[in-house]
Design an enzyme around this catalytic site. Structure first.
Site, PDB file in Angstrom:
ATOM      1  N   TYR A 181     -12.107  -6.452   9.710  1.00 11.12           N
ATOM      2  CA  TYR A 181     -13.335  -6.327   8.865  1.00 11.12           C
ATOM      3  C   TYR A 181     -12.823  -7.565   7.854  1.00 11.12           C
ATOM      4  CZ  TYR A 181      -9.670  -3.478   6.614  1.00 11.12           C
ATOM      5  OH  TYR A 181      -8.485  -2.942   6.338  1.00 11.12           O
ATOM      6  N   HIS A 202       0.798  -1.016   0.015  1.00 10.55           N
ATOM      7  CA  HIS A 202      -0.109   0.032  -0.155  1.00 10.55           C
ATOM      8  C   HIS A 202       0.963   1.241  -0.037  1.00 10.55           C
ATOM      9  CE1 HIS A 202      -3.721  -2.312   1.636  1.00 10.55           C
ATOM     10  NE2 HIS A 202      -3.801  -2.252   0.372  1.00 10.55           N
ATOM     11  N   ARG A 206      -3.335   4.851  -2.424  1.00 12.00           N
ATOM     12  CA  ARG A 206      -3.074   3.635  -1.786  1.00 12.00           C
ATOM     13  C   ARG A 206      -2.626   2.422  -2.783  1.00 12.00           C
ATOM     14  NH1 ARG A 206      -5.888  -0.099   2.346  1.00 12.00           N
ATOM     15  NH2 ARG A 206      -6.872  -1.587   1.305  1.00 12.00           N
ATOM     16  N   HIS A 260       2.394  -3.320   6.840  1.00  8.50           N
ATOM     17  CA  HIS A 260       1.440  -2.293   6.493  1.00  8.50           C
ATOM     18  C   HIS A 260       1.186  -1.266   7.787  1.00  8.50           C
ATOM     19  CE1 HIS A 260      -0.896  -3.835   2.934  1.00  8.50           C
ATOM     20  NE2 HIS A 260      -0.075  -5.304   3.262  1.00  8.50           N
ATOM     21  N   PHE A 290      -1.889   1.661   9.363  1.00  3.86           N
ATOM     22  CA  PHE A 290      -1.651   1.805  10.758  1.00  3.86           C
ATOM     23  C   PHE A 290      -2.830   1.058  11.614  1.00  3.86           C
ATOM     24  CE2 PHE A 290      -4.444   4.844  12.049  1.00  3.86           C
ATOM     25  CZ  PHE A 290      -5.007   5.597  10.818  1.00  3.86           C
ATOM     26  N   GLU A 309       0.207  -4.573  11.099  1.00  4.42           N
ATOM     27  CA  GLU A 309      -0.091  -3.018  11.028  1.00  4.42           C
ATOM     28  C   GLU A 309       0.673  -2.193  11.922  1.00  4.42           C
ATOM     29  OE1 GLU A 309      -2.086  -1.736   8.861  1.00  4.42           O
ATOM     30  OE2 GLU A 309      -3.465  -3.674   7.992  1.00  4.42           O
ATOM     31  N   ARG A 367      -5.869  -6.915  -2.473  1.00  3.63           N
ATOM     32  CA  ARG A 367      -7.132  -7.593  -3.078  1.00  3.63           C
ATOM     33  C   ARG A 367      -7.021  -8.324  -4.132  1.00  3.63           C
ATOM     34  NH1 ARG A 367      -7.499  -5.591   1.313  1.00  3.63           N
ATOM     35  NH2 ARG A 367      -8.983  -4.487   2.478  1.00  3.63           N
ATOM     36  N   GLU A 418       1.665   3.815   2.906  1.00  6.68           N
ATOM     37  CA  GLU A 418       2.082   3.550   4.271  1.00  6.68           C
ATOM     38  C   GLU A 418       3.593   3.595   4.498  1.00  6.68           C
ATOM     39  OE1 GLU A 418       0.003  -0.069   4.337  1.00  6.68           O
ATOM     40  OE2 GLU A 418      -1.979   0.760   4.086  1.00  6.68           O
TER      41      GLU A 418
END
Ligand code: 0X9
Ligand code: ZN
Length: 425
Positions: free
Chosen positions: A359, A182, A236, A305, A307, A381, A254, A185
């Protein structure tokens, strides 16, 4: 006189640079119930807002909102009785501050010889490229540079292999790490560079160098990363323009071929757009091919990644891998090692299955690692470190770059030692 003109020119450049974020506000929405969280998440989709942190009861949503959408969002939140706080009314000012702090830090330190990397800066794609080249040249007995292929826009994607036995001793486990999948980040880059530093330049953990082989890919998404430096700091995705310039980019996390499209967006403009097919992107193909090439010797995979201070494992659908208990156990060990040395004002790490603690998300690199048999595959993260007067997520304060590298290395060491002790070919 020239100094003054120079200052104005610099200032003008900075202004021009982040103009696209003028008047964007950062909202913190500490939702109390699942209903409130659902409303916030629904609003972020319908208003097409940039989600920095997903709202959950007990975990505030953090959302970047352009000027023209502020009233709309606030009306909806107030109507539903959801409280919110504006962390900053104009993120552009903080972006200018970030530039200024990083520029001052880089003036203070000497980067002419990159093989002694000062950890007070965020290096550009080009600087990292030069560093990896120089490192491989300076340590030929231990470091091999691999040019693995090209990004969508044609940039080289390079990784290094660190091994005292040229990767030929197949009884050694491999630890594979990547950062910057990403683009925005940024703090994830010093984490992998710090690991490289500790494995090659300033070696204090002989066992991890002797008994483990390492694959480290610092810039997994070079086009997106360059875009965050020259165009849009909070970009991103990658920079695939097949769906048109207006909605460029695929969310590389993804796009992997694991439960692809089950919990991601089919809409090219979305920040979680999964692409036209599994592995449609050259950047994800490169990570896939590393898994393929090194097979079951890869025992630990860390996709870094930010945060949120979390160590997450799969699957993103909520289904636990067979060794879920061990994944959790090693996750806790890594998290505790980081917590022991973290900044006191940052929260403790949370460890868990991504769908349960955060999620649902399909097609991630971490899940792909699990699906191809890597026993310990995680998404780190990293925390949002203090910036200015608050914690501002993706923004980087040079004072905490070394800390990010140092504390994350504590977690990596713990995971690497676990596989070192438990891997038997
Ligand atoms: O949503 C993501 O891609 C990751 N979070 S981020 O804020 N960096 O975008 C989390 C992905 C975690 N997935 C798995 N571990 N499976
Ligand atoms: Zn990420």
């Amino acid at each position: 006189m020239w100094k003054v003109i120079g200052l104005f020119a610099l200032f003008g450049l900075a202004l021009a640079k982040h103009e696209n974020y003028e008047g964007h506000a950062l909202y913190e929405i500490p939702v109390k119930t699942t209903d409130q969280a659902e409303l916030v998440n629904y609003l972020t989709v319908t208003l097409d807002l940039d989600v920095w942190s997903h709202a959950l009861p007990g975990r505030a949503g953090v959302i970047l909102v352009p000027k023209e959408k502020k009233a709309l969002l606030q009306n909806e939140l107030s109507a539903a009785g959801v409280e919110f706080k504006i962390q900053t009314d104009n993120i552009k000012e903080l972006l200018d501050l970030e530039d200024q702090l990083l520029a001052e830090a880089s003036k203070r330190s000497n980067v002419s010889r990159l093989n002694s990397l000062p950890f007070d800066q965020i290096y550009t794609y080009h600087q990292v490229d030069v560093f990896l080249d120089q490192l491989a040249e300076a340590y030929p007995d231990r470091v091999t540079l691999v040019n693995a292929g090209k990004s969508f826009e044609g940039r080289d994607i390079k990784y290094i292999k660190i091994s005292t036995t040229n990767f030929e001793d197949t009884s050694k486990p491999i630890v594979f790490m990547e950062s910057l999948l990403h683009a925005r980040e940024w703090i994830t880059l010093p984490a992998t560079l710090y690991a490289i530093h500790k494995l090659v330049i300033d070696v204090t953990e002989q066992d991890l160098v002797q008994d483990v082989d390492w694959i480290i890919l610092p810039i997994a998404n070079p086009d997106g990363y360059v875009h965050t430096h020259v165009e849009s700091r909070f970009w991103r995705k990658n920079r695939n323009t097949n769906s048109g310039i207006a909605c460029a980019g695929v969310d590389l996390n993804r796009n992997f071929d694991i439960n692809w499209s089950q919990a991601s967006s089919n809409f090219a403009c979305s920040d979680t757009f999964h692409g036209s097919a599994p592995f449609s992107e050259p950047e994800t193909q490169i990570t896939r091919d590393i898994f393929k090439q090194y097979g079951d010797r890869i025992q630990l995979f860390l996709d870094i990644h930010s945060f949120g201070s979390m160590i997450l494992y799969g699957y993103g659908t909520g289904v636990l891998p067979e060794n879920g208990l061990f994944l959790h156990l090693v996750g806790i060990r890594m998290a505790s090692a980081i917590d022991a040395v973290k900044m006191s004002w940052n929260p403790d790490y949370i460890v868990g299955n991504v769908a349960l603690v955060l999620y649902q998300a399909s097609g991630s690199a971490g899940d792909y690692g699990t699906s191809v048999g890597v026993p310990f595959s995680y998404t780190y993260e990293l925390p949002g470190y203090r910036f200015g007067l608050g914690g501002f997520g993706f923004l980087v304060d040079p004072d905490f770059i070394e800390q990010a590298g140092f504390e994350t290395w504590e977690g990596i060491k713990e995971g690497a030692r676990y596989v070192r002790e438990n891997y038997r070919k």
